[in-house]
Design a protein around this motif. Structure first.
Motif, short mmCIF file in Angstrom:
data_model
loop_
_atom_site.label_atom_id
_atom_site.label_comp_id
_atom_site.label_asym_id
_atom_site.label_seq_id
_atom_site.Cartn_x
_atom_site.Cartn_y
_atom_site.Cartn_z
N ASP A 133 0.85 -1.18 0.00
CA ASP A 133 0.00 0.00 0.00
C ASP A 133 0.89 1.24 0.00
OD1 ASP A 133 -1.85 1.98 0.36
OD2 ASP A 133 -2.42 1.41 2.39
N ASP A 154 0.25 4.24 0.33
CA ASP A 154 -0.16 5.25 1.31
C ASP A 154 0.40 4.98 2.70
OD1 ASP A 154 -1.60 6.66 -0.58
OD2 ASP A 154 -3.47 5.57 -0.17
N SER A 155 0.80 3.73 2.96
CA SER A 155 1.30 3.39 4.29
C SER A 155 2.71 2.83 4.27
CB SER A 155 0.37 2.36 4.95
OG SER A 155 0.29 1.18 4.18
N TYR A 156 3.26 2.58 3.07
CA TYR A 156 4.61 2.01 3.00
C TYR A 156 5.36 2.60 1.82
CZ TYR A 156 8.34 -1.49 2.97
OH TYR A 156 9.56 -2.11 3.01
N SER A 185 6.79 7.99 0.02
CA SER A 185 5.65 8.89 -0.17
C SER A 185 4.67 8.83 0.99
CB SER A 185 4.93 8.56 -1.48
OG SER A 185 4.49 7.21 -1.49
N SER A 186 4.79 7.83 1.86
CA SER A 186 3.88 7.73 3.01
C SER A 186 4.32 8.64 4.16
CB SER A 186 3.81 6.28 3.51
OG SER A 186 5.04 5.87 4.08
N TYR A 187 5.56 9.18 4.10
CA TYR A 187 6.05 10.05 5.16
C TYR A 187 5.59 11.49 4.92
CZ TYR A 187 9.27 6.19 6.22
OH TYR A 187 9.81 4.98 6.52
N ASP A 188 5.22 12.17 5.99
CA ASP A 188 4.74 13.54 5.84
C ASP A 188 5.88 14.56 5.80
OD1 ASP A 188 5.61 13.42 8.44
OD2 ASP A 188 3.68 13.92 9.37
#
Length: 716
Positions: free
Chosen positions: A550, A552-554, A557-560
């Motif tokens: 995923d 969005d979680s891995y 790109s999942s880091y803000d």
């Protein structure tokens, strides 16, 4: 065993009786903390802040704004699924939100320790709630759901909402075991032990654990790949890079309150002695002086520290044999520590035979789990120091003798390692030239190049990656792609385009003895030779495989707070080939083949099912609905069963149990079954390499080979 149970209950009682109001937490030192910060930890935090503020690639002042980020990340580290704290707890911490910067700079770490103590208190309360629910039972005819994906959910409003959340969690635990065929008595015993073990683990937290979590929250709030490594974490990192340690050669695991031998490493002192077996329990560890310390109820990392030591020294083990009960006869054995090679993380080779009509081609596969390098051994000038590139050269030579037609480098789930090894490994497949560019904080660009003439392999090859391929893996894959040397197969990689260095804080502070640990700090950003970067975007494969991960979680790109994607000028390099000439044909053959490949189509079904489940974020607690779902899944699995696949699939079905709750034999069997499941993606990647070999044989030999021969260069 009786003694350890009494200890466990007394510790839990001690936690429950801690006076802890819902008022705002004081930033002043407190004598009521079970775990308190040390003077060395305060000094470490201050020194780390000075270094990070001056030398990090992404300079960021330690101020109120960063304090808020640290606060949020620390909360997430403690309670990632928002199961323990309530909104009132978070409100009680609010005074600390903009004052963690002051706490670090003034050497007063009382508040993060107080927050951790609140977490421990909530853990006891939540697990006690779950345990009470086991006595009351559940009504599975109700229509309700459990929100199991809670990382982005709001905090429970109050204790009542938190208790209801844990009621649903316990209900789901029960229902999973019930659907697996367990009776009520067995279910209750299993879950009581599970929750008790969780509470016991909570009580084994130490001051160093709290500090490690908080310091990583601080470091990672600046940038995702900056970390603090305490002394234990630093030792483990060194071991992972040199692929060796000094010990007895036994893989240990916590099972109930015992440290149990899970595996004996071939050739290690434990295996060679013939005195130890898988399943034996270590109840005491002693040194050469003969004194033995009781380790029942200890953490596995604590026992590992006692067992490791200096080469050729003795260690004593008090063993409760696998076949003995808790009151069985012990045996005391003595072993001499030795150097243990961690071959599981080393490069490995295999050969896959691909048949196409009457023609059979052999594809050599080199699987590389990490870019390891024995830094200290290289520094000392050891001729036999261990490194990924040196091992790969040896494996290529062996595959050449087996007359393989093509080569596949499998970098799936390879999270990186040594930058130098990424460059040297690339140099095995290109004939001199830049491999990666680095931009330092001052904006200056440096180029890391392969300066050795010749190649180790000049034939057809490809690189297999997935979302878990990061950093050094991305440098290698990107370079071979830019040089046109090898098509990249798989899914887009992690997207980590930064370079870290290790700073020994004790050396900076000139400490005589190790106290402070190390900082792994981002000091540069790397760029491809074509001027692009893998940062955020990763390496895009030439031939895509279905992706399970995923994004969005891995992945980066999942880091803000990940660094942005940017471009610089390309380096001067000469491509070794042109992938555009071969990839369309490989893609066409791949698509035609997987359209007829039943196993690949089943994999696509599995990927679609995983994505569907990921998007639901809720699981029904109604028994009728869950049984229907289970029957549907069972039917899917049963339709695939044939030959030995039946046993493998049975071993990986959901039995409702967690790691350590099955017998050791069952755990090992399930692990073996997962490893033995056919690797559909690897097989298809090998077929693509075989296609590449066929296409290259139909044309003049590779331009790079011709160039090397014409120049009279030796192939290394």
């Amino acid at each position: 065993m009786q003694r350890s149970k009494r200890v466990k209950k007394s510790l839990i009682l001690a936690l429950l009786t801690v006076a802890f109001s819902t008022q705002a937490i004081s930033l002043e030192p407190s004598s009521t903390l079970r775990l308190a910060p040390t003077k060395e930890q305060a000094q470490t935090a201050y020194l780390s802040a000075q270094l990070l503020g001056r030398y990090h690639y992404k300079t960021q002042p330690l101020d109120d704004a960063l304090s808020e980020k640290i606060f949020d990340r620390y909360l997430k580290s403690l309670d990632p699924e928002r199961l323990f704290f309530t909104q009132s707890d978070v409100d009680a911490f609010s005074e600390a939100r903009t004052r963690l910067d002051d706490a670090i700079q003034r050497g007063n770490l009382a508040v993060p320790f107080a927050m951790f103590q609140r977490y421990e208190q909530r853990a006891v309360e939540r697990l006690s709630t779950a345990r009470e629910q086991l006595k009351q039972g559940f009504d599975f005819s109700q229509k309700e759901s459990y929100p199991y994906a809670r990382d982005k959910a709001p905090w429970p409003r109050d204790d009542a909402e938190a208790r209801d959340l844990w009621r649903k969690r316990a209900k789901n635990d029960w229902l999973r075991l019930k659907l697996a065929g367990k009776d009520d008595k067995a279910i209750r015993e299993t879950l009581e032990k599970r929750y008790d073990n969780y509470l016991a683990r909570t009580q084994r937290n130490k001051s160093d654990d709290v500090f490690q979590i908080f310091m990583n929250a601080f470091a990672m709030s600046i940038e995702p790949h900056t970390n603090y490594l305490g002394r234990s974490a630093s030792d483990d990192f060194d071991i992972s890079m040199r692929l060796s340690l000094v010990g007895i050669g036994a893989v240990l695991q916590e099972r109930d309150e015992y440290i149990t031998i899970r595996e004996l490493v071939a050739g290690g002192p434990a295996a060679k002695s013939g005195k130890l077996a898988v399943g034996d329990r270590i109840v005491g560890v002693g040194q050469a002086d003969g004194s033995v310390s009781d380790v029942v109820g200890s953490r596995v990392d604590e026992v590992v520290k006692l067992i490791r030591g200096t080469k050729d020294t003795k260690v004593l083990l008090d063993i409760l044999p696998a076949e003995s009960g808790p009151d069985g006869k012990h045996k005391l054995i003595s072993l001499v520590r030795d150097k243990i090679k961690l071959e599981e993380q080393a490069a490995k080779k295999s050969v896959i035979k691909v048949s196409e009509g009457a023609v059979q081609r052999k594809v050599g596969v080199i699987t590389l789990p990490t870019f390891y390098e024995d830094f200290e051994g290289r520094r000392r000038g050891d001729k036999e120091f261990r490194s990924a590139s040196r091992d790969v050269v040896r494996l290529i030579d062996e595959l050449k003798k087996e007359k393989v037609d093509g080569l596949l480098i499998d970098l799936r789930n390879n999270g990186g390692g040594s930058l130098r090894e990424a460059v040297e490994l690339t140099g095995l497949f290109i004939d001199k030239g830049p491999v990666v560019q680095q931009r330092r904080p001052d904006g200056k660009i440096g180029v890391e190049s392969d300066d050795n003439a010749g190649v180790a392999w000049d034939g057809p090859m490809a690189v297999l990656i997935n979302r878990g391929s990061a950093s050094a893996s991305e440098i290698f894959a990107a370079a071979l792609q830019d040089y046109g040397r090898a098509p990249i197969i798989g899914e887009s990689s992690f997207g980590k385009g930064t370079v870290q260095t290790l700073i020994n804080l004790d050396e900076v502070a000139k400490n005589d003895k190790p106290k402070f640990g190390e900082l792994k700090m981002t000091v540069a950003q790397f760029f491809r030779v074509n001027g692009g970067t893998t940062q955020l975007k990763g390496v895009t494969p030439d031939i895509r495989f279905p992706s399970i991960a995923d994004p969005d979680s891995y992945g980066e790109s999942s880091y803000d707070n990940a660094l942005p994607w940017i471009q610089i000028d390309a380096a001067t390099f000469k491509p070794a080939g042109n992938l555009k000439d071969v990839v369309p044909a490989l893609q066409s053959r791949h698509q035609a083949r997987i359209g007829k490949d039943k196993e690949f189509q089943l994999l696509l079904e599995d990927v679609a099912e995983i994505r569907r489940l990921r998007e639901t974020k809720l699981i029904s607690l109604n028994e009728t609905e869950r049984r229907k779902e289970k029957e549907t899944q069972e039917a899917r699995l049963k339709a695939r069963e044939k030959g030995d696949a039946k046993d493998k699939l049975a071993a990986i079905r959901d039995d409702g149990l967690q790691s350590g709750e099955r017998s050791l034999a069952a755990d090992l069997a399930a692990e073996k079954a997962r490893k033995d499941v056919k690797d559909v993606l690897l097989d298809e990647a090998a077929r693509i390499v075989a296609d590449e070999a066929e296409l290259s044989n139909a044309k003049p030999q590779l331009a790079m080979r011709e160039k090397a021969k014409a120049a009279g260069q030796a192939i290394r």
